[in-house]
Design a protein around this motif. Structure first.
Motif, short mmCIF file in Angstrom:
data_model
loop_
_atom_site.label_atom_id
_atom_site.label_comp_id
_atom_site.label_asym_id
_atom_site.label_seq_id
_atom_site.Cartn_x
_atom_site.Cartn_y
_atom_site.Cartn_z
N PHE A 1 -7.50 7.34 -2.98
CA PHE A 1 -6.86 8.14 -2.50
C PHE A 1 -6.82 8.99 -4.07
CE2 PHE A 1 -2.67 9.09 -3.98
CZ PHE A 1 -2.43 9.64 -3.83
N PRO A 2 -6.85 10.10 -4.67
CA PRO A 2 -6.76 10.83 -3.58
C PRO A 2 -7.96 10.95 -3.20
CG PRO A 2 -6.33 11.49 -5.58
CD PRO A 2 -6.11 10.52 -6.16
N ASP A 3 -9.10 10.90 -3.90
CA ASP A 3 -10.35 11.54 -3.19
C ASP A 3 -11.21 12.14 -2.33
OD1 ASP A 3 -10.28 11.39 -6.18
OD2 ASP A 3 -11.90 9.32 -6.44
N THR A 4 -10.90 10.74 -1.60
CA THR A 4 -11.58 10.97 0.14
C THR A 4 -9.87 10.96 1.07
OG1 THR A 4 -11.65 8.67 0.34
CG2 THR A 4 -13.58 9.99 -0.39
N ALA A 5 -8.93 9.88 0.46
CA ALA A 5 -8.01 10.55 1.98
C ALA A 5 -6.50 10.92 0.83
CB ALA A 5 -7.38 9.07 1.80
N VAL A 6 -6.08 11.99 1.38
CA VAL A 6 -4.62 11.76 0.97
C VAL A 6 -3.63 10.91 1.64
CG1 VAL A 6 -5.70 14.48 0.73
CG2 VAL A 6 -4.55 13.80 2.77
N GLU A 7 -3.35 10.01 2.64
CA GLU A 7 -2.40 9.80 2.49
C GLU A 7 -2.90 7.94 3.60
OE1 GLU A 7 -1.91 8.57 7.11
OE2 GLU A 7 -3.65 9.73 7.22
N GLU A 8 -2.36 6.91 3.89
CA GLU A 8 -2.27 6.14 4.01
C GLU A 8 -3.12 5.60 5.23
OE1 GLU A 8 0.76 1.92 5.35
OE2 GLU A 8 1.71 3.09 4.01
N ARG A 9 -3.15 5.78 6.32
CA ARG A 9 -3.80 5.80 7.68
C ARG A 9 -5.22 6.11 7.07
NH1 ARG A 9 -1.23 7.25 12.85
NH2 ARG A 9 0.50 6.22 12.76
N GLU A 10 -5.28 7.08 6.46
CA GLU A 10 -6.22 7.61 6.18
C GLU A 10 -7.60 6.95 5.50
OE1 GLU A 10 -8.68 12.07 5.27
OE2 GLU A 10 -6.00 11.82 4.96
N LEU A 11 -6.64 6.92 4.60
CA LEU A 11 -7.34 5.99 3.58
C LEU A 11 -7.88 4.41 4.18
CD1 LEU A 11 -8.11 5.50 0.14
CD2 LEU A 11 -6.04 3.58 0.32
N PHE A 12 -6.85 3.68 4.96
CA PHE A 12 -7.81 2.58 5.42
C PHE A 12 -9.09 2.75 6.88
CE2 PHE A 12 -7.36 -0.77 9.09
CZ PHE A 12 -7.60 -1.71 7.92
N LEU B 1 1.04 -1.02 0.33
CA LEU B 1 0.09 0.41 0.05
C LEU B 1 0.85 1.45 -0.11
CD1 LEU B 1 -3.31 0.81 0.13
CD2 LEU B 1 -2.87 1.25 2.29
N THR B 2 1.81 1.04 1.07
CA THR B 2 2.75 2.81 0.92
C THR B 2 3.71 2.20 -0.96
OG1 THR B 2 3.15 1.49 3.60
CG2 THR B 2 4.88 3.11 1.90
N LYS B 3 3.95 1.39 -1.50
CA LYS B 3 4.72 1.94 -2.15
C LYS B 3 3.61 2.33 -3.02
CE LYS B 3 8.58 0.88 -1.69
NZ LYS B 3 9.76 1.89 -1.44
#
Length: 364
Positions: free
Chosen positions: A325-336, A214-216
């Motif tokens: 991403f990036p519609d509702t979240a802009v970083e990994e933790r927020e997306l999950f 997910l990070t990559k």
């Protein structure tokens, strides 16, 4: 004297192989490695040959022998013709640079002969120990012929010949043993590393692999301006299935659901078992709208799919949360976190549903 100098040479040889396998841990020393790695291997083994020439073994006050042929043999045996020829060229040029007039033709012919024979035997004989034996036998016999023209007494000839055969066999078999042991160690390392990223029950990638991937993928998406959607899928009432039919039935369902999820996604997508009855899917280059459609098709497929266990066929349903991403979240933790909130919304609304995260629809 010969034994102590042989020990020094073996120490150099073994140390080189050990450090080689540390540097090229990710690349097997084999015929299938990339051309740059094979060329670099040839260069390094050529340099090893030069070092072994410098640490020649003194048989008597008139004669030095060395193990320059061993890097060429090992290169041919485990790496193929390219590193062997590369190593031979480097060793030959180094020998020419030292000079020596006509006498230099003898070691040069020895290098050329050893290289040609080693490449041929490495291709013809599959067992490395047997191939190494044939290489040594051929090379050493050629050495005996050369020595006939250089040594004029039987006693001197015998002394040099026996010493050369002894150090050659000791050097080559020590090198073959080290290469095989280090190769086995690297194979185990790669195996354990791969297994550490897999869920043993379903064969899917595990949470550790999920976090890394997910990070990559988010980093790649940021650079290429693409969307990444995340699906969190949870089996409805899975505890009741375990309680009623047993954990063996639950395991059967988890394995089969993993296979169903793999069938339903694109080749570029990734499926993971997050833990327990929860699965995740990373959809690269996929908008929230498309991701919701994929999630809904998965839900419908699972609802109709007959899950076969030891004693009966069961039907299950799943609930899914979707975030993008990036519609509702802009970083990994927020997306999950958003996908997890959407999953709980699906469960609160009665399960067997797909919910896409939307700030206006979800309670904070």
């Amino acid at each position: 004297m010969v034994l102590s100098q042989l020990f020094v040479n073996l120490t150099i040889l073994v140390s080189f192989l050990f450090f080689y396998y540390q540097v090229f841990r990710e690349h097997s020393f084999s015929h299938i490695t990339t051309t740059p790695v094979r060329l670099m291997t040839g260069v390094l083994f050529g340099l090893l040959g030069m070092v072994l020439i410098e640490f020649g073994i003194k048989v008597n006050e008139y004669t030095l022998i060395d193990l320059r042929h061993i890097p060429i043999m090992i290169s041919a045996l485990f790496g193929g013709w390219m590193p062997a020829v590369t190593a031979a060229v480097i060793i030959s040029f180094s020998r020419l640079a030292f000079g020596g007039g006509v006498i230099v033709l003898y070691p040069l012919s020895m290098i050329i002969f050893s290289t040609a024979v080693s490449v041929f035997i490495a291709r013809a004989v599959r067992d490395p120990w047997l191939a190494a034996f044939y290489m040594l036998l051929s090379s050493n016999l050629y050495f005996l012929v050369i020595m006939l023209y250089q040594l004029n007494t039987v006693a001197l000839y015998t002394e040099v010949a026996l010493s050369y055969w002894f150090v050659s066999f000791a050097g080559v078999f020590a090198a073959v043993y080290m290469v095989k042991r280090l190769t086995y160690s690297n194979q185990l390392l790669h195996k354990y590393r791969a297994e550490s990223l897999k869920d043993p029950l379903t064969g899917l990638d595990n949470p550790r692999s999920f976090t890394y991937s997910l990070t990559k993928k988010l980093e790649q998406a940021s650079k290429t301006k693409q969307a990444v959607s995340l699906l969190i899928i949870d089996i409805d009432h899975f505890k009741d299935i375990n309680d009623q039919y047993g954990h063996a039935a639950g395991d059967d369902i988890l394995r089969q659901l993993g296979a169903v999820l793999l069938e339903m996604v694109r080749p570029e997508d990734s499926v993971y078992r997050k833990g327990g009855e929860e699965f995740t899917i990373i959809l690269f280059g996929c908008s929230g709208f498309r991701a919701a459609g994929i999630a809904e098709r998965i839900r419908q497929r699972v609802e109709k799919y007959p899950f076969i266990t030891e004693h009966r066929t069961l039907n299950i349903t799943v609930s899914t949360g979707v975030s993008t991403f990036p519609d509702t979240a802009v970083e990994e933790r927020e997306l999950f976190k958003q996908a997890d909130e959407a999953l709980y919304q699906a469960k609160d609304q009665g399960r067997n549903q797909t919910c896409m995260y939307s700030k206006k629809d979800l309670k904070e």
